[in-house]
Design an enzyme around this catalytic site. Structure first.
Site, PDB file in Angstrom:
ATOM      1  CD  GLU A 269     100.629 -10.715 -21.240  1.00  0.00           C
ATOM      2  OE1 GLU A 269     100.611 -11.714 -22.152  1.00  0.00           O
ATOM      3  OE2 GLU A 269     101.283  -9.757 -21.366  1.00  0.00           O
TER       4      GLU A 269
ATOM      5  CD  GLU B 218     104.706  -8.691 -19.324  1.00  0.00           C
ATOM      6  OE1 GLU B 218     104.467  -8.763 -20.682  1.00  0.00           O
ATOM      7  OE2 GLU B 218     104.473  -9.992 -18.809  1.00  0.00           O
TER       8      GLU B 218
HETATM    9  O1  IFM Z   1     107.098 -11.911 -24.002  1.00  0.00           O
HETATM   10  C1  IFM Z   1     105.925 -11.659 -23.553  1.00  0.00           C
HETATM   11  C2  IFM Z   1     105.431 -11.957 -22.306  1.00  0.00           C
HETATM   12  O2  IFM Z   1     105.569 -13.229 -21.967  1.00  0.00           O
HETATM   13  C3  IFM Z   1     103.963 -11.763 -21.853  1.00  0.00           C
HETATM   14  N1  IFM Z   1     103.504 -10.381 -22.502  1.00  0.00           N
HETATM   15  C4  IFM Z   1     103.957  -9.942 -23.630  1.00  0.00           C
HETATM   16  C5  IFM Z   1     105.540 -10.266 -23.930  1.00  0.00           C
HETATM   17  C6  IFM Z   1     105.790  -9.806 -25.237  1.00  0.00           C
HETATM   18  O3  IFM Z   1     104.971 -10.436 -26.174  1.00  0.00           O
END
Ligand code: IFM
Length: 463
Positions: A166, A356
């Site tokens: 990210e 994710e």
């Molecule tokens: O916890 C985070 C993660 O570290 C990165 N993506 C989003 C998740 C939820 O906010």
């Protein structure tokens, strides 16, 4: 060598990140990171907490590997802590930090779980921020040197690598909105950081050569203008949220709209000759973290509305959030994932992994039987897996779906107040007991139902 992700089938996994679970912040030579520093700023983290202990996974990693094995999933995605492996950010590798990840990787493999490592999930060594951080080119060079050194030590066993997690958060929440470490509020610096994150990825590719399996993980989002009048604004927002990562990878260029939003990217002292060529074509796969769509509306708050702080240069905007929402306030819209996967497939042609996806739910309490019965999270996961299936049916080359996250953990600026885990971590007890939730068992069943190739190699204790 064959691509580590098999085409034509969706492998399941689960994901974590070093700072969110490891704790042991000063053990075995680990140096400070920008998140250790940021947590000390009064008001920076909602509950005033920090990552000193997190989930104690640095000490309890074997138990956590058992939990992954119990999920029947094929992949475990974790991140490597740069300050543990290279405490000064450059120079020597810390053998004790390396030994931790060596043991973790070997144990995962022995248990029949495929490891995938992310090199940067936001824990920048503090000395590099002291020297200017991601807005400086030297940080990209340091990242590539760190990544190549670690890849040389673990690349014989870890087949699937991600450079960054990210980069939008690292650049724009960290340097523009200031709500993540290092807490700076400088729009121009954020745009420079964005380029240097991508440059770091390109330099890493150059350093490790043509080995298959290097990707990057982006939190891309579908951008849905609230009104027809907001469409140009949405296009500008899309440029700085999505295209800033994809365009250099796919075209080796930043587009005109983006250059208007981020003039720093047109500055030849920032984007130097050859930078974009280095980034072009440098990923073998793309990770997509999806949680929610973005709905921009024309702003009503003057030239720089507070919600727009994370999108410097885009213009005066409001961000509309519709119901239903998760406990962290993010709109639930599984159709956004389907749309995104199909569009990104058409745009990039790269093998995709949903690296994710998951939900914060208000599920801190156990019922009388001691169970966290998180049916709301199960519904979220079921709908988003169905959206992934639908994207595949429409032709998207999606090869993996990883649930965020294994454990309730340190949720950045939200501290421990928001829980995304399949496993409840009971913070009322000093030994942080882990209690699998109903969603954990649902994922374990779903993996079997989907023909997981995981063969459940038993641990030493038969677990
Ligand atoms: O916890 C985070 C993660 O570290 C990165 N993506 C989003 C998740 C939820 O906010």
């Amino acid at each position: 060598m064959a691509h580590p992700l098999q085409p034509g089938r969706l492998a399941l996994g689960t994901a974590t990140a070093s700072f969110q679970i490891e704790g042991s912040a000063t053990a075995d030579g680990r140096g400070p990171s920008i998140w250790d520093t940021f947590c000390e700023v009064p008001g920076a983290v909602r509950d005033g907490s920090d990552g000193t202990r997190a989930c104690d996974s640095y000490l309890r990693w074997e138990e956590d590997v058992d939990l992954v094995a119990g999920l029947n999933v094929e992949w475990y995605r974790f991140s490597l802590a740069w300050p543990r492996l290279m405490p000064e950010g450059t120079g020597r590798l810390e053998p004790r930090g390396l030994a931790y990840y060596d043991r973790l990787v070997d144990t995962l493999l022995a248990r029949g779980i495929r490891p995938t490592a992310t090199l940067y999930h936001w824990d920048l060594p503090q000395p590099l921020e002291d020297a200017g951080g991601w807005p400086e080119r030297a940080t990209a060079e340091a990242f590539a040197a760190y990544g190549a050194a670690v890849h040389a030590r673990l690349g014989d066993r870890v087949e699937l690598w991600a450079s960054h997690n990210e980069p939008w958060c690292a650049a724009y929440l960290g340097y523009a909105a200031g709500v993540h470490a290092p807490g700076r509020r400088e729009g121009g610096a954020a745009h420079r950081a964005a380029h240097h994150l991508m440059l770091g990825h390109g330099l890493l590719r150059q350093a490790i050569g043509d080995v298959e399996g290097l990707g990057i993980v982006c939190n891309l989002a579908p951008v849905w203008p609230e009104t027809p009048e907001a469409a140009p604004l949405a296009d500008r927002l899309d440029a700085v949220r999505n295209r800033v990562w994809l365009d250099p990878l796919v075209d080796g260029a930043y587009d005109d709209v983006l250059l208007d939003v981020a003039p720093e990217l047109a500055d030849p002292t920032v984007v130097r000759d050859g930078d974009l060529a280095l980034i072009h074509g440098s990923a073998d796969w793309l990770g997509i973290n999806y949680y929610t769509p973005i709905r921009p509306a024309l702003g009503t708050g003057g030239s720089e509305h507070p919600e727009g702080a994370a999108y410097p240069g885009v213009g005066d905007l409001d961000l509309v959030v519709r119901d239903p929402r998760t406990d962290i306030g993010w709109e639930i819209a599984a159709e956004g994932l389907e749309e995104l996967l199909v569009q990104v497939h058409r745009r990039t042609g790269l093998p995709l992994v949903v690296t994710e996806n998951g939900a914060a739910m208000a599920d801190r309490e156990r019922d009388a039987a001691g169970v966290v019965d998180d049916q709301d999270r199960i519904a979220y996961l079921r709908d988003h897996l169905a959206a992934t299936d639908a994207a595949i049916a429409s032709g998207a080359d999606v090869r993996g779906y990883f649930v965020w996250t294994l454990l309730d953990n340190f949720e950045w600026a939200e501290g421990y107040t928001k829980t995304f885990g399949l496993v409840h971590v009971d913070r009322d007890h000093d030994d942080l007991p882990r209690v699998p939730k109903a969603s954990y068992h649902w994922v374990a069943d779903e993996a079997v139902r989907r023909g997981s190739s995981f063969r459940g190699v038993a641990g030493a204790d038969g677990a």
